[in-house]
Design a protein around this motif. Sequence first.
Motif, mmCIF file in Angstrom:
data_model
loop_
_atom_site.group_PDB
_atom_site.id
_atom_site.type_symbol
_atom_site.label_atom_id
_atom_site.label_comp_id
_atom_site.label_asym_id
_atom_site.label_seq_id
_atom_site.Cartn_x
_atom_site.Cartn_y
_atom_site.Cartn_z
ATOM 1 N N LYS A 1 1.500 15.064 11.695
ATOM 2 C CA LYS A 1 0.274 14.498 12.277
ATOM 3 C C LYS A 1 0.629 13.527 13.388
ATOM 4 C CE LYS A 1 -2.956 15.110 8.524
ATOM 5 N NZ LYS A 1 -3.832 14.513 7.541
ATOM 6 N N THR A 2 1.636 12.688 13.132
ATOM 7 C CA THR A 2 2.058 11.723 14.139
ATOM 8 C C THR A 2 2.522 12.436 15.402
ATOM 9 O OG1 THR A 2 2.801 10.308 12.340
ATOM 10 C CG2 THR A 2 3.588 9.759 14.541
ATOM 11 N N SER B 1 1.889 15.506 16.455
ATOM 12 C CA SER B 1 0.859 16.225 17.201
ATOM 13 C C SER B 1 -0.120 15.249 17.850
ATOM 14 C CB SER B 1 0.142 17.254 16.330
ATOM 15 O OG SER B 1 -0.330 16.674 15.165
ATOM 16 N N GLU B 2 -0.218 14.029 17.301
ATOM 17 C CA GLU B 2 -1.053 13.014 17.953
ATOM 18 C C GLU B 2 -0.395 12.560 19.260
ATOM 19 O OE1 GLU B 2 -3.909 11.473 16.733
ATOM 20 O OE2 GLU B 2 -4.059 9.725 18.032
ATOM 21 N N LEU C 1 -0.187 -1.424 5.223
ATOM 22 C CA LEU C 1 -1.110 -0.426 5.766
ATOM 23 C C LEU C 1 -1.359 0.707 4.777
ATOM 24 C CD1 LEU C 1 -2.655 0.661 8.302
ATOM 25 C CD2 LEU C 1 -0.548 1.872 8.883
ATOM 26 N N GLN C 2 -2.624 0.911 4.447
ATOM 27 C CA GLN C 2 -3.020 2.077 3.653
ATOM 28 C C GLN C 2 -3.550 3.121 4.622
ATOM 29 O OE1 GLN C 2 -3.138 2.949 0.149
ATOM 30 N NE2 GLN C 2 -3.578 4.880 1.195
ATOM 31 N N GLU C 3 -2.962 4.323 4.569
ATOM 32 C CA GLU C 3 -3.449 5.379 5.456
ATOM 33 C C GLU C 3 -4.213 6.431 4.667
ATOM 34 O OE1 GLU C 3 -0.385 6.322 8.823
ATOM 35 O OE2 GLU C 3 0.696 5.545 7.106
ATOM 36 N N PHE C 4 -5.243 6.964 5.304
ATOM 37 C CA PHE C 4 -6.019 8.055 4.721
ATOM 38 C C PHE C 4 -6.101 9.194 5.720
ATOM 39 C CE2 PHE C 4 -8.034 4.752 1.934
ATOM 40 C CZ PHE C 4 -7.791 5.370 0.724
ATOM 41 N N GLY C 5 -6.670 10.305 5.277
ATOM 42 C CA GLY C 5 -6.830 11.450 6.162
ATOM 43 C C GLY C 5 -7.970 11.278 7.149
ATOM 44 N N ALA D 1 1.756 12.622 27.876
ATOM 45 C CA ALA D 1 2.177 13.785 27.098
ATOM 46 C C ALA D 1 1.102 14.860 27.134
ATOM 47 C CB ALA D 1 2.462 13.373 25.657
ATOM 48 N N ARG D 2 -0.141 14.434 26.995
ATOM 49 C CA ARG D 2 -1.235 15.409 26.980
ATOM 50 C C ARG D 2 -1.451 16.008 28.358
ATOM 51 N NH1 ARG D 2 -4.894 11.572 23.088
ATOM 52 N NH2 ARG D 2 -3.888 12.213 21.141
ATOM 53 N N GLU E 1 -5.572 20.603 22.370
ATOM 54 C CA GLU E 1 -4.849 21.267 23.461
ATOM 55 C C GLU E 1 -4.903 22.784 23.306
ATOM 56 O OE1 GLU E 1 -3.338 18.832 21.590
ATOM 57 O OE2 GLU E 1 -3.692 17.222 23.020
ATOM 58 N N ALA F 1 0.815 -1.213 0.000
ATOM 59 C CA ALA F 1 0.000 0.000 0.000
ATOM 60 C C ALA F 1 0.850 1.267 0.000
ATOM 61 C CB ALA F 1 -0.928 -0.008 1.206
ATOM 62 N N GLY G 1 2.790 14.046 7.135
ATOM 63 C CA GLY G 1 2.412 12.826 7.837
ATOM 64 C C GLY G 1 3.084 12.747 9.200
ATOM 65 N N ALA H 1 -5.591 17.499 16.351
ATOM 66 C CA ALA H 1 -4.378 18.300 16.516
ATOM 67 C C ALA H 1 -4.632 19.621 17.220
ATOM 68 C CB ALA H 1 -3.744 18.565 15.152
ATOM 69 N N ALA I 1 -2.643 12.569 2.969
ATOM 70 C CA ALA I 1 -4.034 12.120 2.978
ATOM 71 C C ALA I 1 -4.177 10.702 2.440
ATOM 72 C CB ALA I 1 -4.910 13.071 2.166
ATOM 73 N N ILE I 2 -3.153 10.192 1.735
ATOM 74 C CA ILE I 2 -3.215 8.796 1.322
ATOM 75 C C ILE I 2 -2.067 8.016 1.960
ATOM 76 C CG2 ILE I 2 -4.518 9.146 -0.805
ATOM 77 C CD1 ILE I 2 -1.851 8.942 -2.339
ATOM 78 N N GLY I 3 -1.514 8.567 3.042
ATOM 79 C CA GLY I 3 -0.586 7.811 3.857
ATOM 80 C C GLY I 3 0.862 7.855 3.448
ATOM 81 N N GLN J 1 0.173 4.062 14.233
ATOM 82 C CA GLN J 1 1.525 3.882 14.770
ATOM 83 C C GLN J 1 1.665 2.540 15.469
ATOM 84 O OE1 GLN J 1 3.209 7.308 16.904
ATOM 85 N NE2 GLN J 1 1.456 8.468 16.156
ATOM 86 N N THR K 1 -3.719 8.557 8.821
ATOM 87 C CA THR K 1 -2.341 9.039 8.830
ATOM 88 C C THR K 1 -1.947 9.609 10.189
ATOM 89 O OG1 THR K 1 -2.670 9.674 6.536
ATOM 90 C CG2 THR K 1 -0.700 10.507 7.616
ATOM 91 N N GLY K 2 -0.885 9.064 10.760
ATOM 92 C CA GLY K 2 -0.331 9.616 11.985
ATOM 93 C C GLY K 2 -1.077 9.260 13.261
ATOM 94 N N SER K 3 -2.227 8.553 13.156
ATOM 95 C CA SER K 3 -3.009 8.266 14.358
ATOM 96 C C SER K 3 -2.277 7.276 15.257
ATOM 97 C CB SER K 3 -4.379 7.711 13.971
ATOM 98 O OG SER K 3 -4.223 6.463 13.340
ATOM 99 N N THR K 4 -2.658 7.272 16.533
ATOM 100 C CA THR K 4 -2.061 6.336 17.487
ATOM 101 C C THR K 4 -2.244 4.898 17.002
ATOM 102 O OG1 THR K 4 -2.709 7.897 19.189
ATOM 103 C CG2 THR K 4 -2.012 5.724 19.928
ATOM 104 N N THR L 1 0.869 16.044 21.643
ATOM 105 C CA THR L 1 -0.103 17.131 21.694
ATOM 106 C C THR L 1 0.289 18.219 20.684
ATOM 107 O OG1 THR L 1 0.948 18.599 23.301
ATOM 108 C CG2 THR L 1 -0.359 16.787 24.167
#
Lengths: 220, 280, 246
Positions: free
Chosen positions: A178-179, A181-182, B172-176, B113-114, B93, A85, A175, B90, A167-169, B161, B155-158, A185
């Motif tokens: 985003k990681t 800031s996830e 893994l295919q990531e989307f927004g 962290a938060r 906080e 992918a 990207g 994002a 947006a497509i990874g 990861q 993308t980038g989510s916990t 924070t």
Amino acid sequence: MGDILAKYNLFAAFWMTIKLSALGAVGALLLGTLLAVMRVSPVTTLRAIGTSYVNVVRNTPLTLLMVFSILGATFTLGLSFSDQATTNAFIWACIIIAVYHAAFVCEALRSGFNTVPQGQAEAARSIGLTFAQSLSQVILPQAFRGAVAPLGSTLIALIKNSTVAAAIGVADAAGLMKTISENETGTLGVFGLFAIGFVILTLPLGLWFTSLSRRLAVKR
Amino acid sequence: MNARRIGAAVVATGLAVGLAACGGGGSSTGSGSGSGSGGTIKIGIKFDQPGLGLKEGDKYTGLDVDVATYVAKKLGYAADKIQFVQSPSAQRETLISTGQVKLVVATYSITDARKEKVSFAGPYFIAGQDLLVRADDTAITGKDSLKGKKLCSVTGSTSAQKVKKDIPDVNLQEFGTYSECVAALVSKGVDALTTDNTILAGYASQAQYKGKLKVVGAPFSTENYGIGLKKGDTALCQKVTGAITAMISDGSWQKAVDTNLGPAGFKPGPGNPPTPAACS
Amino acid sequence: MGDPLVLMKDVNKHFGDLHVLQDINLGVDKGEVVIVIGPSGSGKSTLCRTINRLETFESGTITIDGRPLPEEGKALAELRADVGMVFQSFNLFAHKTILENVTLGPVKVRKMSKADADKHAIALLERVGVAHQADKYPAQLSGGQQQRVAIARSLAMNPKVMLFDEPTSALDPEMINEVLDVMVELAKEGMTMVVVTHEMGFARKAANRVVFMADGQIREQSTPEDFFTHPTSDRAKDFLGKILTH
């Protein structure tokens, strides 16, 4: 901020952004040049195709095209470049960036064509150059020189727009942002860090293009 | 401690003391909020998360919305005094620390962290990372049966990861957004979507996916959903904690979970309903 | 000698409602120098540009050395290589040096080697007196020098005929003669030329025939001597009266 730099590979992410931008830019330049030639060609059909392309692509959101490349092209139409992918997403991202920005390259070049007097083409034809030769030897070189500044703006926009590939990874700078800031924070510091990264990429380019457009300007 | 008694105490004092504190909190709710009737409260939720926080027209639905509404009521704000503010992950906080919202109830996992940036009341729900698959898929039973399967996440989510870390050669295919993953799952572009089971249940419960998708039900992480508020505002934290406790004890919590996440057969995982932690 | 080198037969052309070329019949023999003269808007420039099809025409035929002008395309490009053209505004390729301007056609069209083309070009530039400027760009040269380079650029293709479309109209007066001198030389060497110009001195010195145009028609043609001293048509008398009063 130091711990973020230590924990995450910013260099790899920005390297991905650079690869994405470079490949996208080369594609956009080739396709955009072809479109610009179509738009100034004497053949009505080619002109119509070029014009429609620019109007359709320029007025479609980039994110939509990007997501379509996976949801529509890969999954529904089966146009896949790789079973992996991430590889498939990277290739599609380059293509979409090229396809989208080709419309802007075309318009930048068209403004360059307008700086070339009619007489240049007449003189080229008069010494027996074919249409293709006139284009490649006389018209395009002058059009490119006249379009350096708008082409530079297009390239800078392209680099920034490449973030849409997240947006497509695609694991580019956006990207990684985003990681981060996830996990850490979302703070102004993180955004600032990435903003600086993009400024480092684009600011020298902008200056270089400005000086280039001055140096390459065709004196008449 | 008896959570119910604390809750009752909080509610009892809340109207008099709490709202004054609220007014003094520097938020944009206005100075008139001290009376408890004239002011509004701004609460951050997700606008695009079916079953949790979803905005359709001017209607808000979801577990987070119900929790927010309940808590607001206990703080002295009727439902029509709540102003919902969209809070993408994002920005949560920032929205809190700049006082643009009083509370954030937006699938907000409590992490160390938060906690350095904001304070949390709760948890009000314990979620876990799970998998959403097509209803007729029996091959995928959990994280360990994903070999050779195509997975989708944001993308980038916990969650993204975590699968990258746990399954080294994951495809893994990531989307927004999750909606794109759901579309990919339905069109068979991917085989599974992974994120918090609450989010998955929310999608599975949507009318257009009813009977087409199911949550596998083998969570492989623990996410404690908390209510984010200004760091160090212990008074507010205690009031919100009291409200959560009350919601759980009077049955409203169960009702909210069933209405919002139940339709697709989802049952909250172990640890639910949770006991909110003490405010610090 | 057989047919004329350039032959226009019943050529008609419109610009919208304007009938710019009306039944034009004109032959130019090999080695002949023909001057086309007439008031502005008479169609003389259009006539000149029609000969190598920079302007299209609607009816009639044009043949060059016996071959009818083909449609736009490779064949027309080949034919244009044999027809030199010198413009009022020089139209040197602005992004190329003087030398490159002259060698572009020989290398790309005649497939001459770069070295041969350079040698040939330098010789031509010497002939028109601008060889010392070979490495400069057009914008660095005076108008007269640019026009002489333009002539060299056309000559580099060894054309059968050369067309001059008001070659001195854009020049400062002190530069006109340096260009006309080159053209007189060419005429003496036997180049077939069609020249749109108002330069009476050049016409008397070098032309075999003067063609007078007005309102899209050829009104009269004769030797320069006859034309300038005994014009027959009223339009020609009127025109000459206006330009010869000084």
